[in-house]
Enzyme design. Structure first.
Site, PDB file in Angstrom:
ATOM      1  N   HIS A  49       0.852  -1.197   0.000  1.00  0.00           N
ATOM      2  CA  HIS A  49       0.000   0.000   0.000  1.00  0.00           C
ATOM      3  C   HIS A  49       0.890   1.251   0.000  1.00  0.00           C
ATOM      4  CE1 HIS A  49      -2.889   3.020   1.244  1.00  0.00           C
ATOM      5  NE2 HIS A  49      -3.850   2.168   0.929  1.00  0.00           N
ATOM      6  N   GLU A  82      -4.171   2.548  -7.324  1.00  0.00           N
ATOM      7  CA  GLU A  82      -4.568   3.638  -6.430  1.00  0.00           C
ATOM      8  C   GLU A  82      -3.548   4.766  -6.497  1.00  0.00           C
ATOM      9  OE1 GLU A  82      -6.551   3.766  -2.274  1.00  0.00           O
ATOM     10  OE2 GLU A  82      -4.421   3.490  -1.925  1.00  0.00           O
TER      11      GLU A  82
HETATM   12  P1  PGA Z   1      -9.619   6.119   1.070  1.00  0.00           P
HETATM   13  O1  PGA Z   1      -8.495   5.009   1.249  1.00  0.00           O
HETATM   14  O2  PGA Z   1     -10.859   5.433   0.558  1.00  0.00           O
HETATM   15  O3  PGA Z   1      -9.813   6.697   2.453  1.00  0.00           O
HETATM   16  O4  PGA Z   1      -9.106   7.122   0.098  1.00  0.00           O
HETATM   17  C1  PGA Z   1      -8.403   3.936   0.371  1.00  0.00           C
HETATM   18  C2  PGA Z   1      -7.107   3.195   0.581  1.00  0.00           C
HETATM   19  O5  PGA Z   1      -6.039   3.848   0.653  1.00  0.00           O
HETATM   20  O6  PGA Z   1      -7.096   1.970   0.686  1.00  0.00           O
END
Ligand code: PGA
Length: 227
Positions: free
Chosen positions: A83, A138
């Site tokens: 992550h 992401e």
């Molecule tokens: P968020 O986080 O939905 O608060 O942006 C998602 C993540 O980083 O897994």
């Protein structure tokens, strides 16, 4: 048959007082909760257990580490790996991520490899068949901060994911994460499961009603697609 849409709640380092009993996976959606280690066993039946990390090391003298086999013994099905918050705050590198992917898969856990760019997807994924792992796209700038959402344009997400699909092994399933909230969740689901196989939800998974709204919106949108 197409896999179920996967909705992963990423609780991060929070202890939300969520009423998990009011949430259940359905025929269309698999709900998973990525909980901090001490909370994993509180994840009730009907929801898949997920971890937020896994050790790169096997069982042994590695103080503070939690190896994949111990997680598998707790019924953990998925674990997030790499992550962006771990890369940023804990100096996690691609080679650590690579080792974590390997130990997770060998223990029968499906790693959800988190990446902002294709360079963050380690080459060793090619050693495994596509159903053994998932990739979450992401962009770090899209992660919510202090409860504020910074949503990415769904069309941009679609373009990025379709570009990645051309470059990744055939059949790899991609998830999207970053500020997914009740207002924009439908737009991501409507991109279609051939592009977005699921979503990872951080902030909006920390309150029962908020997360339930997301589950309902997903179900509604998936059902209207199937209709
Ligand atoms: P968020 O986080 O939905 O608060 O942006 C998602 C993540 O980083 O897994």
């Amino acid at each position: 048959m197409e896999d179920k849409f996967l909705l992963v709640a990423n609780w991060k380092a929070n202890d939300p007082k969520i009423d998990l009993c009011s949430l259940q996976s359905t025929d269309e959606i698999e709900i998973a909760v990525a909980a901090p280690y001490p909370l994993i066993t509180t994840i009730s039946d009907g929801i898949s257990r997920a971890a937020q990390d896994v050790s790169a090391f096997p069982v042994g003298a590695y103080t503070g580490e939690v190896p994949a086999t111990l997680l598998a013994n707790l019924g953990v099905k998925y674990c997030l790996v790499g992550h962006s918050e771990r890369r940023r705050y804990l100096a996690e590198t691609n080679s650590t991520v690579e080792a974590k992917i390997e130990t997770a898969i060998k223990a029968g856990i499906v790693p959800i490899i988190c990446a902002q760019t294709l360079e963050e997807v380690p080459p060793n994924v090619r050693n495994f068949s596509a159903e053994k792992y998932l990739i979450m796209y992401e962009p770090a700038k899209a992660i919510s901060t202090d409860g504020q959402y910074h949503s990415e344009n769904p069309q941009k997400v679609a373009e990025m994911i379709s570009d990645w699909q051309k470059k990744l092994p055939n059949g790899v399933r991609l998830l999207y994460g970053g500020s997914v909230n009740p207002q924009d969740v439908t737009a991501y689901v409507e991109l279609g499961q051939s592009l977005v196989s699921g979503l990872v939800v951080g902030h909006a998974s920390l309150e029962t009603e908020l997360f339930k709204t997301i589950v309902t919106a997903c179900l509604h949108s998936l059902n209207s697609h199937l209709a």
